[in-house]
Design an enzyme around this catalytic site. Structure first.
Site, PDB file in Angstrom:
ATOM      1  N   HIS A  98      -3.601   0.196  -1.771  1.00  0.00           N
ATOM      2  CA  HIS A  98      -3.367   1.499  -1.144  1.00  0.00           C
ATOM      3  C   HIS A  98      -2.597   1.314   0.164  1.00  0.00           C
ATOM      4  O   HIS A  98      -3.161   0.948   1.187  1.00  0.00           O
ATOM      5  CB  HIS A  98      -4.713   2.193  -0.907  1.00  0.00           C
ATOM      6  CG  HIS A  98      -4.605   3.575  -0.378  1.00  0.00           C
ATOM      7  ND1 HIS A  98      -5.581   4.173   0.383  1.00  0.00           N
ATOM      8  CD2 HIS A  98      -3.619   4.510  -0.502  1.00  0.00           C
ATOM      9  CE1 HIS A  98      -5.210   5.389   0.702  1.00  0.00           C
ATOM     10  NE2 HIS A  98      -4.019   5.616   0.183  1.00  0.00           N
ATOM     11  N   GLU A 116      -5.339  -0.974   1.955  1.00  0.00           N
ATOM     12  CA  GLU A 116      -6.701  -1.081   1.417  1.00  0.00           C
ATOM     13  C   GLU A 116      -6.581  -1.740   0.045  1.00  0.00           C
ATOM     14  O   GLU A 116      -5.837  -1.247  -0.811  1.00  0.00           O
ATOM     15  CB  GLU A 116      -7.328   0.312   1.244  1.00  0.00           C
ATOM     16  CG  GLU A 116      -7.834   0.927   2.528  1.00  0.00           C
ATOM     17  CD  GLU A 116      -8.532   2.261   2.274  1.00  0.00           C
ATOM     18  OE1 GLU A 116      -9.659   2.439   2.755  1.00  0.00           O
ATOM     19  OE2 GLU A 116      -7.945   3.142   1.612  1.00  0.00           O
TER      20      GLU A 116
HETATM   21  P1  NAD Z   1       6.002  11.393  -4.964  1.00  0.00           P
HETATM   22  O1  NAD Z   1       5.810  12.695  -5.664  1.00  0.00           O
HETATM   23  O2  NAD Z   1       6.927  11.315  -3.794  1.00  0.00           O
HETATM   24  O3  NAD Z   1       6.513  10.307  -6.043  1.00  0.00           O
HETATM   25  C1  NAD Z   1       5.966  10.174  -7.318  1.00  0.00           C
HETATM   26  C2  NAD Z   1       7.089   9.766  -8.273  1.00  0.00           C
HETATM   27  O4  NAD Z   1       6.518   9.387  -9.525  1.00  0.00           O
HETATM   28  C3  NAD Z   1       8.088  10.894  -8.568  1.00  0.00           C
HETATM   29  O5  NAD Z   1       9.376  10.469  -8.156  1.00  0.00           O
HETATM   30  C4  NAD Z   1       8.021  11.059 -10.089  1.00  0.00           C
HETATM   31  O6  NAD Z   1       9.307  11.296 -10.674  1.00  0.00           O
HETATM   32  C5  NAD Z   1       7.479   9.710 -10.516  1.00  0.00           C
HETATM   33  N1  NAD Z   1       6.806   9.707 -11.807  1.00  0.00           N
HETATM   34  C6  NAD Z   1       5.918  10.613 -12.298  1.00  0.00           C
HETATM   35  N2  NAD Z   1       5.488  10.220 -13.517  1.00  0.00           N
HETATM   36  C7  NAD Z   1       6.116   9.042 -13.787  1.00  0.00           C
HETATM   37  C8  NAD Z   1       6.074   8.128 -14.870  1.00  0.00           C
HETATM   38  N3  NAD Z   1       5.307   8.384 -15.934  1.00  0.00           N
HETATM   39  N4  NAD Z   1       6.843   7.022 -14.815  1.00  0.00           N
HETATM   40  C9  NAD Z   1       7.630   6.773 -13.751  1.00  0.00           C
HETATM   41  N5  NAD Z   1       7.712   7.602 -12.687  1.00  0.00           N
HETATM   42  C10 NAD Z   1       6.959   8.708 -12.707  1.00  0.00           C
HETATM   43  O7  NAD Z   1       4.548  10.884  -4.593  1.00  0.00           O
HETATM   44  P2  NAD Z   1       4.109   9.872  -3.413  1.00  0.00           P
HETATM   45  O8  NAD Z   1       3.792  10.655  -2.204  1.00  0.00           O
HETATM   46  O9  NAD Z   1       5.079   8.742  -3.350  1.00  0.00           O
HETATM   47  O10 NAD Z   1       2.717   9.365  -4.008  1.00  0.00           O
HETATM   48  C11 NAD Z   1       2.645   8.381  -5.015  1.00  0.00           C
HETATM   49  C12 NAD Z   1       1.259   7.792  -5.023  1.00  0.00           C
HETATM   50  O11 NAD Z   1       0.974   7.221  -3.748  1.00  0.00           O
HETATM   51  C13 NAD Z   1       0.150   8.803  -5.297  1.00  0.00           C
HETATM   52  O12 NAD Z   1      -0.846   8.178  -6.052  1.00  0.00           O
HETATM   53  C14 NAD Z   1      -0.367   9.118  -3.894  1.00  0.00           C
HETATM   54  O13 NAD Z   1      -1.705   9.548  -3.876  1.00  0.00           O
HETATM   55  C15 NAD Z   1      -0.230   7.772  -3.238  1.00  0.00           C
HETATM   56  N6  NAD Z   1      -0.152   7.786  -1.772  1.00  0.00           N
HETATM   57  C16 NAD Z   1       0.631   8.702  -1.127  1.00  0.00           C
HETATM   58  C17 NAD Z   1       0.713   8.671   0.271  1.00  0.00           C
HETATM   59  C18 NAD Z   1       1.589   9.631   1.019  1.00  0.00           C
HETATM   60  O14 NAD Z   1       1.422   9.756   2.243  1.00  0.00           O
HETATM   61  N7  NAD Z   1       2.568  10.292   0.366  1.00  0.00           N
HETATM   62  C19 NAD Z   1      -0.006   7.711   0.990  1.00  0.00           C
HETATM   63  C20 NAD Z   1      -0.776   6.756   0.307  1.00  0.00           C
HETATM   64  C21 NAD Z   1      -0.830   6.817  -1.088  1.00  0.00           C
END
Ligand code: NAD
Length: 288
Positions: A144, A156
């Site tokens: 994480h 994490e």
């Molecule tokens: P985001 O929406 O910016 O990116 C997600 C991406 O995944 C999108 O570009 C989408 O096209 C792609 N995607 C969806 N299904 C897919 C698949 N089957 N194969 C390949 N690509 C696919 O989201 P994010 O903010 O980058 O978050 C991603 C993960 O990180 C989540 O689990 C979120 O909880 C976690 N996270 C986010 C943050 C934050 O601050 N944004 C912080 C820590 C953890």
């Protein structure tokens, strides 16, 4: 397997977090296949990584050769099977939806080499549940990262019910090699970060709803009184109010304790599309 044998990596999902994770892996010398189903996201991720590396060059944090080598190690592809085919480690960073992640983990398990570790960057979904979609639950783990990944030092590392010590140690060592400070946590909802942060944000929203103080004043209390660099409502706007609500729903549902009940005002703002910075309006207004 130890992390010395991790050389080829794949990052699946190239959004906000995926491009940051790919950035730090490539800069630390790992080959990275960057996968996203959406070609526009993939193009945007590649240019974001290039401009963030340029900024590091401008600030003398890295030199131009480091940047060029990092970019050479990146291989964007829209095809998951192709991206993970020779990976030693896959980091999944797709959207935070349980069904989507479970489907992706089953797919990664089919296409990644048998020895590969499958890590998830999930903020709240059970690592044990994702591991159960695979034939290799011992090699499934949470990694994480925090946003923005190149800047934030914490990772994490989340041990699922069946994660082995060898998997943990390989990922812990890799995180240190990226210049991060890993913290070991067990697989319970929200891990440590969101288990503590989200109830604080939720309580700040209750304070707004009950008229205890104005949003700006609530943030001032936490900044000046508790020495937080950013107030909880500004942070909620930054994270996205929809994301905060989703994580609170997971805490509430999975821990079954009403102390995690999402504030009705948070729910109302999400329903109204006031999601924070990304929609130009949350607890505070933002210029687009
Ligand atoms: P985001 O929406 O910016 O990116 C997600 C991406 O995944 C999108 O570009 C989408 O096209 C792609 N995607 C969806 N299904 C897919 C698949 N089957 N194969 C390949 N690509 C696919 O989201 P994010 O903010 O980058 O978050 C991603 C993960 O990180 C989540 O689990 C979120 O909880 C976690 N996270 C986010 C943050 C934050 O601050 N944004 C912080 C820590 C953890």
């Amino acid at each position: 397997m130890d992390s010395l044998s991790i050389q080829r990596t794949a990052v699946v999902g190239a959004g906000t977090m995926g491009n940051g994770i790919a950035h730090v892996l490539a800069l630390a010398g790992y080959d990275v296949a960057l996968v996203d189903l959406n070609g526009d996201v993939l193009d945007a991720a590649t240019s974001t990584i290039a401009s963030n590396l340029d900024r590091q060059v401008d600030k003398d944090r890295i030199d131009a050769d480091d940047r060029d080598r990092a970019l050479d190690r990146l291989r964007p592809t829209p095809d998951t099977a192709d991206g993970v085919a020779d990976a030693d480690l896959v980091v999944e960073a797709v959207s935070e939806t349980q069904d989507v992640k479970q489907t992706v983990f089953a797919e990664l398990d089919r296409h990644a080499p048998d020895h590969a570790i499958l890590a998830s960057n999930t903020s709240s979904i059970s690592i044990t549940g994702l591991a159960a979609q695979t034939e290799r639950p011992e090699q499934v783990i949470g990694m994480h990262f925090f946003n923005p990944v190149p800047v934030m030092r914490l990772v994490e590392i989340v041990r699922g019910q069946r994660t082995t010590d060898a998997t943990f140690e390989a990922v812990d060592e890799l995180a240190r090699d990226l210049g991060k400070e890993p913290v070991e946590v067990e697989d319970y909802p929200g891990f440590v970060s969101n288990r503590i942060l989200m109830p604080m944000i939720n309580e700040a929203v209750f304070c707004v709803m009950e008229g205890v103080a104005e949003p700006e004043d609530i943030d001032t209390v936490m900044k000046l009184g508790m020495n937080h660099p950013m107030g909880p409502l500004t942070l909620a706007d930054f994270i996205g109010l929809d994301v905060c609500l989703d994580i609170l729903e997971v805490l509430h549902g999975d821990l079954g304790d009403d102390k995690y009940r999402p504030c009705p005002l948070l729910r109302r703002m999400v329903t109204a599309g006031q999601l924070g910075r990304k929609t130009g309006e949350g607890f505070f207004p933002y210029d687009e």
